[in-house]
Structures are given as C-alpha cells and as structure tokens.
Write a protein that holds these residues in place. Structure first.
Motif, mmCIF file in Angstrom:
data_model
loop_
_atom_site.group_PDB
_atom_site.id
_atom_site.type_symbol
_atom_site.label_atom_id
_atom_site.label_comp_id
_atom_site.label_asym_id
_atom_site.label_seq_id
_atom_site.Cartn_x
_atom_site.Cartn_y
_atom_site.Cartn_z
ATOM 1 N N GLU A 208 3.771 -8.803 -6.670
ATOM 2 C CA GLU A 208 3.327 -7.040 -6.548
ATOM 3 C C GLU A 208 1.869 -6.923 -7.227
ATOM 4 O O GLU A 208 1.410 -6.682 -6.719
ATOM 5 C CB GLU A 208 4.254 -6.228 -6.989
ATOM 6 C CG GLU A 208 4.352 -5.088 -6.632
ATOM 7 C CD GLU A 208 4.840 -4.017 -6.853
ATOM 8 O OE1 GLU A 208 5.103 -3.107 -6.947
ATOM 9 O OE2 GLU A 208 6.056 -4.574 -7.248
ATOM 10 N N ALA B 224 -0.442 1.306 -1.592
ATOM 11 C CA ALA B 224 0.858 1.454 -1.851
ATOM 12 C C ALA B 224 1.550 2.480 -2.689
ATOM 13 O O ALA B 224 2.483 2.488 -1.889
ATOM 14 C CB ALA B 224 -0.068 0.930 -3.715
ATOM 15 N N THR C 58 -5.273 -7.206 -2.493
ATOM 16 C CA THR C 58 -6.418 -6.147 -1.607
ATOM 17 C C THR C 58 -7.277 -5.337 -2.190
ATOM 18 O O THR C 58 -8.056 -5.309 -1.129
ATOM 19 C CB THR C 58 -5.078 -4.864 -1.896
ATOM 20 O OG1 THR C 58 -3.414 -5.602 -1.733
ATOM 21 C CG2 THR C 58 -5.514 -3.584 -1.073
ATOM 22 N N LEU D 240 -5.704 -4.560 3.894
ATOM 23 C CA LEU D 240 -4.456 -5.062 4.083
ATOM 24 C C LEU D 240 -3.835 -6.019 5.068
ATOM 25 O O LEU D 240 -3.093 -7.032 5.155
ATOM 26 C CB LEU D 240 -3.931 -4.135 4.499
ATOM 27 C CG LEU D 240 -3.816 -2.411 3.712
ATOM 28 C CD1 LEU D 240 -3.031 -1.239 4.031
ATOM 29 C CD2 LEU D 240 -2.913 -3.688 2.113
ATOM 30 N N LYS E 220 2.282 3.130 -9.940
ATOM 31 C CA LYS E 220 1.742 3.195 -8.697
ATOM 32 C C LYS E 220 0.877 4.518 -7.738
ATOM 33 O O LYS E 220 0.010 4.537 -7.175
ATOM 34 C CB LYS E 220 2.714 3.593 -7.730
ATOM 35 C CG LYS E 220 3.506 1.622 -7.331
ATOM 36 C CD LYS E 220 3.090 0.744 -7.163
ATOM 37 C CE LYS E 220 3.746 -0.533 -7.139
ATOM 38 N NZ LYS E 220 4.899 -1.191 -8.732
ATOM 39 N N ALA F 256 -6.633 0.498 -2.898
ATOM 40 C CA ALA F 256 -4.590 -0.353 -2.904
ATOM 41 C C ALA F 256 -3.916 0.518 -3.848
ATOM 42 O O ALA F 256 -3.036 0.349 -3.048
ATOM 43 C CB ALA F 256 -5.438 -1.443 -3.766
ATOM 44 N N ASN F 257 -4.043 1.321 -4.505
ATOM 45 C CA ASN F 257 -3.174 1.912 -5.253
ATOM 46 C C ASN F 257 -2.981 2.907 -4.281
ATOM 47 O O ASN F 257 -1.099 3.452 -3.964
ATOM 48 C CB ASN F 257 -3.456 2.920 -6.568
ATOM 49 C CG ASN F 257 -3.845 1.844 -7.284
ATOM 50 O OD1 ASN F 257 -3.264 0.993 -7.668
ATOM 51 N ND2 ASN F 257 -4.148 1.748 -8.242
ATOM 52 N N ARG G 203 -0.324 -8.971 -4.831
ATOM 53 C CA ARG G 203 -0.346 -8.915 -3.581
ATOM 54 C C ARG G 203 -1.598 -7.516 -3.861
ATOM 55 O O ARG G 203 -2.440 -7.186 -2.931
ATOM 56 C CB ARG G 203 0.606 -7.909 -2.891
ATOM 57 C CG ARG G 203 0.567 -7.464 -1.765
ATOM 58 C CD ARG G 203 1.955 -6.363 -1.130
ATOM 59 N NE ARG G 203 2.773 -7.738 -0.622
ATOM 60 C CZ ARG G 203 2.134 -8.298 1.063
ATOM 61 N NH1 ARG G 203 1.710 -7.527 1.315
ATOM 62 N NH2 ARG G 203 3.107 -9.486 1.079
ATOM 63 N N HIS G 204 -1.346 -6.880 -4.825
ATOM 64 C CA HIS G 204 -2.555 -5.400 -5.246
ATOM 65 C C HIS G 204 -3.281 -5.851 -5.622
ATOM 66 O O HIS G 204 -4.658 -5.353 -5.312
ATOM 67 C CB HIS G 204 -1.724 -4.325 -6.363
ATOM 68 C CG HIS G 204 -2.494 -4.130 -7.350
ATOM 69 N ND1 HIS G 204 -3.355 -2.311 -6.365
ATOM 70 C CD2 HIS G 204 -3.683 -3.737 -8.054
ATOM 71 C CE1 HIS G 204 -4.262 -1.561 -7.158
ATOM 72 N NE2 HIS G 204 -4.313 -3.711 -8.180
ATOM 73 N N SER H 240 2.963 3.583 1.356
ATOM 74 C CA SER H 240 3.545 2.460 2.173
ATOM 75 C C SER H 240 4.701 2.941 1.840
ATOM 76 O O SER H 240 6.046 2.916 1.926
ATOM 77 C CB SER H 240 3.653 1.366 1.780
ATOM 78 O OG SER H 240 3.822 0.862 0.787
ATOM 79 N N MET H 241 5.530 3.819 0.636
ATOM 80 C CA MET H 241 6.554 3.676 -0.615
ATOM 81 C C MET H 241 6.989 5.214 -0.159
ATOM 82 O O MET H 241 8.118 4.978 0.628
ATOM 83 C CB MET H 241 6.055 4.385 -2.026
ATOM 84 C CG MET H 241 6.831 3.536 -2.790
ATOM 85 S SD MET H 241 6.179 3.418 -4.385
ATOM 86 C CE MET H 241 4.844 1.846 -3.736
ATOM 87 N N MET I 207 6.846 -4.118 -11.813
ATOM 88 C CA MET I 207 6.785 -4.691 -10.641
ATOM 89 C C MET I 207 7.758 -6.036 -10.901
ATOM 90 O O MET I 207 7.191 -6.800 -11.376
ATOM 91 C CB MET I 207 4.655 -5.205 -10.600
ATOM 92 C CG MET I 207 3.935 -3.827 -11.097
ATOM 93 S SD MET I 207 1.922 -4.575 -11.575
ATOM 94 C CE MET I 207 1.445 -4.402 -9.469
#
Ligand SMILES: [Fe+2]
Ligand SMILES: [Fe+2]
Length: 359
Positions: A179, A304, A186, A346, A18, A300-301, A182-183, A307-308, A175
C-alpha cells in the motif's frame, strides 16, 4: 473518519491515515450523487500540527506509561538504529552520480546495474511494462538504456531500488503490504508530471523525492503501534489528522524523521527539505520541489480516499478540491489540472504494478 450522505444517509468511512492534508474535501455521493462536503478542520494543516508539537513539550503526560522517553530520546534511538531498515541500495546513488556526470554515458550506468542481479531483473521487468511502452521488447539492460534513454533509466533504477524498502506491511499505520509502495509511486509520478509542465529541470528530483517522501513512516511504524491506544484515543476525539497525532504523541512526525533519515543517507539537502515540508508547504513557500511533492501527496491521498468511498470509478472531473492556494498558484495549476494529474499518475502506477509487485 465516518460520515454519511445527508440525502440518502448512506455511511462511509475513510481511515484516518488516508485523510488528505487539505481543509475541505467535497465530492458527489457515489450512491445518490448528492454533494458531500467534509470539513477536516484546521488540524488538517501542517501548521496546526506544528503548533501541537509545541504543546507536547508542556504535556509530558501524553507519553505512554511504559515508555517515558522524551521526543528527542525516541528520535535519537530510532536514528541510531537504522540498520533494521532496508536501505536504498548504494547502486541507486551510484547510478544517479554517473548520470549526473556530463562526461559519463548511459552504457556506464547499464554496466553498473548489471552488477546487481536483483535490481537488474526488476529494471528489465518494468522496462517491459505498458507504461514505458516497450512491452516484451527489451531484452537486456544495455538495450533498455539505448531505447529508453537516461531519464527513464534513472526512474527505473530508483523504482527497482526502493520497492523492497517500501513494500512491507505497516501495522501502526494500518497499511497492507504494497500500500505504501503504491501511494509512493503515485506521488512520484504525480510529482514528475507536475514538474514536466513548468519546471522540467526538477523532473528527476521530483520523481525520486516523491518516491521516498513517506520513508519516515517505516521507522515510526513500531513506535506508533506500541502507542496504539493513545493514537486511537486521540483520533477518536474527532477531526484530527494522523500527522497531528504523531506530533502530539511522539513529539515529532514522519516528515521530520524522514528528513533526518535522508541526511544520514547523505541525500542532498534540497531533496531532504522537500520531505521535511511535504505536509506543510507554506513553511517553505519559495521552494518549488516542496510545492510539487506536497501537491502530489495531496492528490494521491485524495485518490485513495475517493477510491475508498467508491467515487474514483464514477469519474474524477466532478470532484472539487480545496488545496493550498499558494501551492496551486506556484505550480500554475487549476482545479481541472488536479484531475488530469491524478488520472495520469494512477494510470502510470497501474501499468507498472501489472509487471512488478514489491518484494
Ligand atoms: Fe506524509
Ligand atoms: Fe504521503
């Protein structure tokens, strides 16, 4: 990658797959607000990955003991066996062909979609999502075609046609199901938004390429899983990206094989090229589509990764990004614009995901 805040010492983990393809990432600690700076090193750039690729040829010992295939043999085996990969339904290509024909009409596209019930049902569901603003009001494909118009209909067909392809769990890349979907969405919406700003003629292509840019991961998932210990060992050496691991261990990466798949699917070279260079835009610096898709992928990365570590909830404006300057310039983007694009992409994905889960 594990890291901790130097002020409150709280530790965080961003899975290696990610990590953004940028050299640096900085953001406030979600716990205490202290600024955390991550130096992802030179290996974060695609160019470094390419350099490593050269060394693979001279280091055959990196091949797993149970599989002595050369990179070329492995690649050919994967490409000659694409039947195991659910392909993008032909109807998607046909619909785009009709839409590009100046003598054709939107109702012809609608007629075509109605011949495929699975695609038609998904198109209808998404047409009624909050993103397309037609919540519950679209009752048929013909109706959707009239009220939404060509562009939106094209997007819906592409989304509906790729959801099964991109929805599966990827074990090698760790993943979960949905997942990658979704990526990919985005990246598709991020690409579309950036194209709309300065290169509206690229809007449709940017969306489609954004959606399938990581298609190579689908076919590399098994080979990566089969070599899991080699990947773990390589990544444990620190400051490495998963992309450089692919190049080092397999001899090529998901962007390269993604390009080959697109060629087999007879996707135009301009689009396939954007997939090939999405992790090393500097190798195609004069190509707008490459710049758009690679920037959207980075955004997008980052979303992610943030958010992590719990940052995305505390607002994205405060985040400082270090991205490829030439790409930023080419797309006339400032740092603030990245946050705006990220938020809009998003938001679009969230609204659509409420209506449709990949299947
Ligand atoms: Fe990628
Ligand atoms: Fe990606």
């Amino acid at each position: 990658m594990n890291f901790s805040c130097s002020s409150c010492h709280k530790t965080y983990t961003i899975p290696d797959g990610k990590l953004p393809s940028t050299k640096k990432l900085a953001f406030p600690c979600p716990d205490c607000g202290h600024r955390i700076e991550l130096n992802l090193g030179d290996n974060a750039s695609g160019d470094a990955a390419t350099a490593e690729k050269t060394s693979v040829a001279a280091a055959p010992t990196s091949a797993p003991a149970d599989d002595q295939q050369t990179a070329e043999e492995l690649k050919n085996r994967i490409l000659s066996n694409l039947s195991g990969l659910p392909s993008i339904p032909q109807i998607v290509f046909k619909a785009h062909e009709i839409m590009e024909d100046p003598n054709s009409s939107t109702s012809k596209v609608a007629e075509l979609i109605e011949t495929d019930q699975a695609i038609a049902a998904k198109v209808l569901k998404m047409a009624n999502s909050a993103y397309y603003g037609m919540s519950g009001k679209v009752s048929s494909i013909q109706h959707a075609a009239v009220v939404l118009g060509d562009k939106a209909l094209g997007e819906l067909i592409t989304l509906a046609g790729t959801s099964s392809l991109l929805g599966n769990k990827l074990y090698g890349y760790a993943m979960d199901s949905g997942e990658l979907w979704r990526h990919s969405m985005t990246v598709a919406f991020g690409s579309k938004i950036m194209a709309q700003r300065h290169m509206p003629q690229l809007e449709n292509d940017a969306f489609s390429v954004g959606l399938i840019h990581d298609v190579g991961k689908l076919v590399l998932d098994r080979p990566v899983l089969n070599r899991k210990s080699l990947f773990d060992e390589f990544m444990a050496a620190g400051d490495k990206t998963f992309l450089s691991a692919e190049n080092r261990i397999l001899g090529f990466d998901h962007a390269e094989i993604g390009y080959d798949i697109c060629r087999q699917w007879q996707i135009p070279d301009t689009l396939a090229k954007a997939i090939l260079y999405h992790h090393r835009p500097s190798a195609a610096a004069d190509d707008d589509l490459v710049s758009i898709v690679s920037m959207a992928d980075t955004i997008a990365n980052m979303a992610a990764a943030m958010s992590m570590v719990g940052h995305i909830q505390s607002g994205i404006d405060a985040v400082m990004y270090m991205v490829d300057d030439t790409v930023m310039e080419r797309l006339a983007l400032g740092e603030k614009d990245l946050g705006v694009v990220m938020e809009a992409a998003l938001d679009a994905v969230e609204k659509i995901m409420l209506e449709i889960a990949p299947s």
